[in-house]
Design a protein around this motif. Sequence first.
Motif, PDB file in Angstrom:
ATOM      1  N   GLU A  28      67.862 -11.847  16.319  1.00 27.98           N
ATOM      2  CA  GLU A  28      68.612 -12.064  17.441  1.00 27.98           C
ATOM      3  C   GLU A  28      67.894 -11.759  18.751  1.00 27.98           C
ATOM      4  OE1 GLU A  28      72.839 -11.835  17.037  1.00 27.98           O
ATOM      5  OE2 GLU A  28      72.418 -13.879  16.489  1.00 27.98           O
ATOM      6  N   TYR A  87      57.855 -18.380   5.186  1.00 28.47           N
ATOM      7  CA  TYR A  87      57.975 -18.654   6.649  1.00 28.47           C
ATOM      8  C   TYR A  87      56.911 -17.987   7.387  1.00 28.47           C
ATOM      9  CZ  TYR A  87      62.654 -20.543   5.465  1.00 28.47           C
ATOM     10  OH  TYR A  87      63.506 -21.304   5.010  1.00 28.47           O
ATOM     11  N   MET A 101      50.497 -31.651  12.658  1.00 30.45           N
ATOM     12  CA  MET A 101      51.258 -30.535  12.720  1.00 30.45           C
ATOM     13  C   MET A 101      52.636 -30.923  11.773  1.00 30.45           C
ATOM     14  SD  MET A 101      51.343 -28.937  16.330  1.00 30.45           S
ATOM     15  CE  MET A 101      52.815 -28.106  16.477  1.00 30.45           C
ATOM     16  N   TYR A 121      65.705 -14.069   9.483  1.00 30.50           N
ATOM     17  CA  TYR A 121      67.041 -14.344   9.067  1.00 30.50           C
ATOM     18  C   TYR A 121      67.161 -14.426   7.418  1.00 30.50           C
ATOM     19  CZ  TYR A 121      69.624 -15.615  13.441  1.00 30.50           C
ATOM     20  OH  TYR A 121      70.294 -15.593  14.720  1.00 30.50           O
ATOM     21  N   PHE A 125      50.825 -21.405  12.289  1.00 37.01           N
ATOM     22  CA  PHE A 125      51.217 -21.905  13.866  1.00 37.01           C
ATOM     23  C   PHE A 125      50.670 -21.156  14.818  1.00 37.01           C
ATOM     24  CE2 PHE A 125      53.663 -24.736  11.098  1.00 37.01           C
ATOM     25  CZ  PHE A 125      53.125 -25.992  11.266  1.00 37.01           C
ATOM     26  N   ILE A 130      59.453 -19.231  15.971  1.00 37.42           N
ATOM     27  CA  ILE A 130      60.724 -19.654  15.274  1.00 37.42           C
ATOM     28  C   ILE A 130      60.728 -19.373  13.742  1.00 37.42           C
ATOM     29  CG2 ILE A 130      62.261 -21.685  14.695  1.00 37.42           C
ATOM     30  CD1 ILE A 130      62.309 -22.035  17.559  1.00 37.42           C
ATOM     31  N   MET A 169      64.896 -13.820  19.544  1.00 41.84           N
ATOM     32  CA  MET A 169      65.485 -15.014  20.414  1.00 41.84           C
ATOM     33  C   MET A 169      65.814 -14.568  21.733  1.00 41.84           C
ATOM     34  SD  MET A 169      67.869 -16.448  17.220  1.00 41.84           S
ATOM     35  CE  MET A 169      68.945 -16.722  18.356  1.00 41.84           C
ATOM     36  N   CYS A 191      53.845 -19.825   7.533  1.00 44.67           N
ATOM     37  CA  CYS A 191      53.862 -20.639   8.391  1.00 44.67           C
ATOM     38  C   CYS A 191      53.584 -20.184   9.697  1.00 44.67           C
ATOM     39  CB  CYS A 191      55.316 -21.465   8.491  1.00 44.67           C
ATOM     40  SG  CYS A 191      55.321 -22.342   6.978  1.00 44.67           S
ATOM     41  N   MET A 248      62.417 -14.560  23.541  1.00 45.07           N
ATOM     42  CA  MET A 248      61.947 -15.962  23.946  1.00 45.07           C
ATOM     43  C   MET A 248      62.564 -16.496  24.874  1.00 45.07           C
ATOM     44  SD  MET A 248      61.615 -17.691  19.960  1.00 45.07           S
ATOM     45  CE  MET A 248      61.077 -19.302  20.628  1.00 45.07           C
ATOM     46  N   ILE A 277      61.404 -15.571  13.299  1.00 42.52           N
ATOM     47  CA  ILE A 277      62.666 -15.430  13.410  1.00 42.52           C
ATOM     48  C   ILE A 277      63.280 -15.788  12.215  1.00 42.52           C
ATOM     49  CG2 ILE A 277      64.719 -15.940  14.579  1.00 42.52           C
ATOM     50  CD1 ILE A 277      62.874 -16.331  17.034  1.00 42.52           C
ATOM     51  N   ILE A 278      63.186 -17.160  11.601  1.00 43.96           N
ATOM     52  CA  ILE A 278      63.839 -17.449  10.460  1.00 43.96           C
ATOM     53  C   ILE A 278      63.486 -16.885   9.259  1.00 43.96           C
ATOM     54  CG2 ILE A 278      64.711 -19.806  11.309  1.00 43.96           C
ATOM     55  CD1 ILE A 278      62.737 -21.048   9.772  1.00 43.96           C
ATOM     56  N   LEU A 326      62.324 -28.694  18.266  1.00 42.29           N
ATOM     57  CA  LEU A 326      61.011 -28.094  17.671  1.00 42.29           C
ATOM     58  C   LEU A 326      59.791 -28.870  17.787  1.00 42.29           C
ATOM     59  CD1 LEU A 326      61.598 -25.890  14.813  1.00 42.29           C
ATOM     60  CD2 LEU A 326      60.975 -25.198  16.856  1.00 42.29           C
ATOM     61  N   THR A 334      55.791 -21.771  20.177  1.00 41.04           N
ATOM     62  CA  THR A 334      57.068 -21.643  20.097  1.00 41.04           C
ATOM     63  C   THR A 334      57.673 -21.832  18.463  1.00 41.04           C
ATOM     64  OG1 THR A 334      57.659 -22.323  22.148  1.00 41.04           O
ATOM     65  CG2 THR A 334      59.557 -22.395  20.606  1.00 41.04           C
ATOM     66  N   LEU A 335      57.099 -22.999  17.968  1.00 45.68           N
ATOM     67  CA  LEU A 335      57.291 -23.223  16.516  1.00 45.68           C
ATOM     68  C   LEU A 335      56.904 -21.893  15.752  1.00 45.68           C
ATOM     69  CD1 LEU A 335      58.044 -25.173  14.336  1.00 45.68           C
ATOM     70  CD2 LEU A 335      55.501 -25.891  14.577  1.00 45.68           C
ATOM     71  N   PHE A 371      54.227 -25.177  22.765  1.00 44.64           N
ATOM     72  CA  PHE A 371      55.155 -25.434  21.915  1.00 44.64           C
ATOM     73  C   PHE A 371      54.781 -25.185  20.484  1.00 44.64           C
ATOM     74  CE2 PHE A 371      55.988 -29.120  24.934  1.00 44.64           C
ATOM     75  CZ  PHE A 371      56.781 -28.513  25.752  1.00 44.64           C
ATOM     76  N   ALA A 372      53.478 -25.208  20.088  1.00 47.72           N
ATOM     77  CA  ALA A 372      53.163 -24.648  18.956  1.00 47.72           C
ATOM     78  C   ALA A 372      53.342 -23.209  18.585  1.00 47.72           C
ATOM     79  CB  ALA A 372      51.488 -24.973  18.672  1.00 47.72           C
TER      80      ALA A 372
END
Lengths: 294, 629
Positions: A129, A77, B547, A117, A84, A110, A132, A80, A135, A113-114, B433, A106-107, A103-104
């Motif tokens: 959390e 992750y 992407m 997690y 991104f 995320i 998030m 990634c 965000m 964040i994960i 997403l 944001t991806l 948007f990229a």
Amino acid sequence: MSELSTWITVNGLSTWIAVILYIVLAPVLGGLIAGIDRIISARMQGRVGPPLLQPFYDVFKLRNKQNMVVNKHQKFYILCFLIFVIITGSIFFAGGDLLLAIFALTLASIFLIIAAYSTNSPYAYIGAEREMLQMMAYEPMVILSVVGMYMVTKSFNSLDIALYDQPLLFSLPGIFLGFLFILTIKFRKSPFDISMSHHAHQEIVRGVITEFSGSELAMVEIAHWYENVFLLGMVCLFFASSPVIGIVLALVVYFLEIFIDNNSSRLKWQFTLGSAWIVALVLGVGNIAYLAFR
Amino acid sequence: MNTVQFLVLFPVIVAILLLVIRQQTFRKLLVAASTVILTGASIYLIVQYFNSGAVYFAFGSHLLDLGIFILEVVLAVVIALLSLKHRQYLAVLLMLIGAALTVWFELTYGNQIHTTYNLFVDNLSLIMALIIGIIGSLIALFAVGYMKDYHHHHENIKNRSSFFFFIVYVFLGAMYGLVFANNLMWLYFFWEITTFCSFFLIGYSKDETAIKNAFKALKMNLLGGVGFSGAIILLFTQAHTVELNQLSGLASTVVLLPVALLAFAGLTKSAQMPFSSWLLGAMVAPTPVSALLHSSTMVKAGVYLIIRLSPVFAFVDGGSMVGLFVALVGAVTFLLTSCMAISQVDAKRVLAYSTIANLGLIVVCAGIGTYELVWAAIMLVIFHAIAKSLLFLSVGTVEHHLGGRVIELMDGLITKMPKVAIGMVIGIAGMFLAPFGMLISKWAAIEGLVAANPILTVFVAFGSAATLFFWTKWLGKLIMIKEKPADFTAKVPGTEAFTLGSLAILTVAICLLFPLISKYSLEPFIASVYGQTYLLSQSNVAILLMMMVLVLVLPLRLLTYRGLNYKPQYLAGTNVKEKEKFYGSLGVTQEVSMKSLYLNTIFGEAKLFPLGVAACIILIVVMIGVVML
């Protein structure tokens, strides 16, 4: 970096050169900014501070550390996340669609964040959390900024916006101030560094990045350098009609962020969310309404 | 008989067979066969008509009209009697008003009504037909295994599965009729049938809440139905037509009020505020019902109608005012329901709120009705139907194995039920997403709204931020890597696994193929209605696809990690040997347990729901008032 990219795009060079330059130069520039940040912060606190290149020494040292993980997914992750963030900046400096860039980003966030997690660690969990919450706090203002830029320039492309012949700042003062406000959250500066502090001066366990060490932590650091250069590029857009002033503006803004960082202590997340949304509503929406009904 | 009529009638025949023959093996075979047939026929329909623009059929006769009329009256009597039995007098009253209007209209004007075309096919109805055919029958297939499990888990509920499947297939037939109808009276007939099907399915378990919620849904949809029949009567008495394709060519003095009433009906059916509570209540129904009626098809009937009205909003004088009010209702709904989804602990309620929110966004787009926004609206319909049905059905499967559908139970689902969890991750990613589907349409929506009415983007900006929060926290729960409990086993029935797998693959496929769908299906349709069309920017599509490919290929990296030094997570230095446990105070061994934020004090229903209801009632009343004056 942004001066360079503006120069390239103005001269009609291929977008690929802009992308490659961004990929190569952004971490250098981002690292240097981080170094200057640390020196200025130290001076504000009455210390001498580390050498300018300290952030690079830190990252190189992290690369050579043992590879300790809770599970292998977190490694993936984080990879990634870095990829991104780089794509975000590439879209932006290639003159592409600003909404797509956001948007990229944001991806990318995320993925961070994960990653937290997936480690199933309470400290990382709380950090995730809060990330998030952050965000959710800054997202409306970011979208409204792009909407405002479109309303003035009639384009979503960062290239067209950069080439617009008037400084955007004069038509978008509210949006500029609103963007500055949420920039404090994005730069992870006090009083809004609730998910993790960028400098470990307020905490021992570092929220969302608690479980990352060695090369993962280095990747997170490099991703932040890329991200910061992208964000400062966004600031430049507000004065892109004269690039030199745009860059000076970005530097002043960054200095202001360091100043705020060193003169405030962390506030609760309720304040982050509430104040960011109110700022977006008053300054962002106010500015848009003014443009719409003008 | 042509394909259009076949698609309406075939599900009804299947329904009757399923009602009569109650054997499980037969049911499984018949449902599987009809899945193949309906999917095939829907695809055949596309092959027949996809290049031909809108094609109209005169099909119909007075005898058929009479038959529809009689059936309507019989159904009205049945529903009215049922309502009477349950002492739901408001439902009886609404049913009587609707029936009285219909009967009066039929007796007074019945022999004056002459329609040129009763049925039609264009690219929008083709897209809807494909959604109904593929998603609808896949859900029915899922239900075969699910209902067996359902009765196994709920022994106190009387097994009325054959009635259940009867209603499901009647509903599919009605949905086909609805999207092919050009005659508004026929459309109304199918519209009411979907209302009745929904009523029966929500009340399936016959317990107190189920019955209460079934009647709530019935009343709200009947109210919309009254608006619908009012619209037909006004339209005929003032403009002497009941045909959908005539609407945008009529004078604004005669068309605006009927269109406002039709939009009102659309808002009730797609559960916009103040009518959202019926869809939330409908979550008591078995999960396939939620997936079929309350996310991927029936509620889409509401937005389908509003999309059909969008040329009126765009072209007729004063239509844009009506459209703006419709869009505002959608915008308020989108913002508030997205926020309220944050405070929900029950996975199905999160999905329900997110469904209402997405329908709200579609309503915003269709209400403004410029060509870009109609493009975005139809794309939203497609992506939402697939991804949301996948999510609903996954929650249904998970519920049977975890013994509940609270999100907190889904900690580490990826280690317990990896396949289902990956399906859910795809569904969730598909919902919000980049580079997945819904985001592409949301992006088009923002771009279209800035050009048309920038203030509406404010609602989208804040609503999207809330959307990020509730999806990400769910996503995070699913992908936590935890020890799998030794006693946990999961056996997913074959029909369920097949449906979930197909829907997951479809979600990804549609995300990869959307430029083709846009080019060959949507753009010609929008060009034919608006004279110009939304064109995707080539470079943006290229970046999106890149992407997308990255997101699909990157996980291969997981296979290549070697020689990692695994350590337990940080628990302040007091881990015990077993992972996920630590020494607490007084030397007691504690288990690590983490609960999500639901922010009830900020985004709770108690505060936001009444606010939305009040705001939207005012908007609707003002809308109708403005048109009448």
